[in-house]
Design a protein around this motif. Structure first.
Motif, PDB file in Angstrom:
ATOM      1  N   ALA A 255       0.817  -1.211   0.000  1.00 10.30           N
ATOM      2  CA  ALA A 255       0.000   0.000   0.000  1.00 10.30           C
ATOM      3  C   ALA A 255       0.851   1.261   0.000  1.00 10.30           C
ATOM      4  N   ALA A 256       1.976   1.251   0.712  1.00  7.90           N
ATOM      5  CA  ALA A 256       2.801   2.451   0.816  1.00  7.90           C
ATOM      6  C   ALA A 256       3.326   2.908  -0.543  1.00  7.90           C
ATOM      7  N   LYS A 257       3.588   1.986  -1.433  1.00  2.64           N
ATOM      8  CA  LYS A 257       4.131   2.388  -2.730  1.00  2.64           C
ATOM      9  C   LYS A 257       3.094   3.105  -3.592  1.00  2.64           C
ATOM     10  N   PHE A 258       1.806   2.962  -3.257  1.00  2.00           N
ATOM     11  CA  PHE A 258       0.752   3.643  -3.994  1.00  2.00           C
ATOM     12  C   PHE A 258       0.378   4.996  -3.380  1.00  2.00           C
ATOM     13  N   MET A 259       0.821   5.233  -2.153  1.00  2.00           N
ATOM     14  CA  MET A 259       0.421   6.438  -1.451  1.00  2.00           C
ATOM     15  C   MET A 259       1.048   7.674  -2.101  1.00  2.00           C
ATOM     16  N   ASP A 260       0.212   8.646  -2.373  1.00  2.00           N
ATOM     17  CA  ASP A 260       0.645   9.928  -2.905  1.00  2.00           C
ATOM     18  C   ASP A 260       0.085  10.985  -1.963  1.00  2.00           C
ATOM     19  N   ARG A 261       0.936  11.521  -1.121  1.00  2.00           N
ATOM     20  CA  ARG A 261       0.482  12.471  -0.100  1.00  2.00           C
ATOM     21  C   ARG A 261      -0.124  13.737  -0.699  1.00  2.00           C
ATOM     22  N   ASP A 262       0.195  14.042  -1.957  1.00  2.00           N
ATOM     23  CA  ASP A 262      -0.348  15.237  -2.598  1.00  2.00           C
ATOM     24  C   ASP A 262      -1.728  15.000  -3.203  1.00  2.00           C
TER      25      ASP A 262
END
Length: 172
Positions: free
Chosen positions: A79-86
């Motif tokens: 999941a972390a590799k898909f996270m885009d904080r923007d």
């Protein structure tokens, strides 16, 4: 939001026979058939009828990552590799449109996943926006944020099942 014909929902290219479809659905039948949600049962029957008449399968279940954020950092999780904080998470209006699109395309089982879906304080609002009477709804959680109050709130919102992910055998 794109319509199904614009690529939101990908069609299966491999032929699915009625026998294979019915056999596979028997596995989820007891989960998807609940007297509290007759629309779920009707959509499942309509899907089978459609397959029988046309030979074309319809959408049955969908897993929705409501957020890629998580309070853990398990080594196996992607999941972390898909996270885009923007990029903001989908909102209530998005889930209203998505619920209509999923129902129109035959889905009757929706699983909320993540990251950790319970990090979304508006999860119950998202479930309500999706239309819980139209779907069998499951929430997949690591249980670190589960409280009796939150479970009651989820059930009241229309959740039928809570699936837990046990990623560590350490009791702490």
């Amino acid at each position: 939001m794109m319509a199904a014909s614009e690529g939101l929902i990908k069609r299966r290219t491999r032929r699915v026979t009625l026998g294979r479809r019915v056999g596979r659905d028997v596995m989820s039948r007891r989960y998807a058939s609940t007297s509290r949600k007759p629309k779920v049962i009707l959509r499942a029957l309509r899907n089978h009828f459609h397959l029988f008449l046309t030979g074309e399968p319809r959408l049955r279940s969908v897993s929705l990552s409501v957020s890629y954020k998580c309070n853990l950092s398990c080594i196996h999780c992607s999941a972390a590799k898909f996270m885009d904080r923007d990029k903001p998470d989908m909102g209530v209006e998005d889930f209203k449109r998505l619920g209509n699109e999923l129902a129109k395309n035959g889905a009757y089982i929706v699983q909320f996943t993540g990251g950790e879906p319970l990090l979304r304080q508006d999860l119950e609002d998202l479930i309500a926006a999706l239309g819980p009477s139209r779907f069998y709804i499951s929430v997949n959680t690591n249980t670190t944020l589960v409280t009796p109050e939150r479970l009651r709130s989820l059930k009241q919102a229309g959740v039928d099942n809570v699936a837990i992910s046990i990623d560590v055998w350490d009791a702490e």
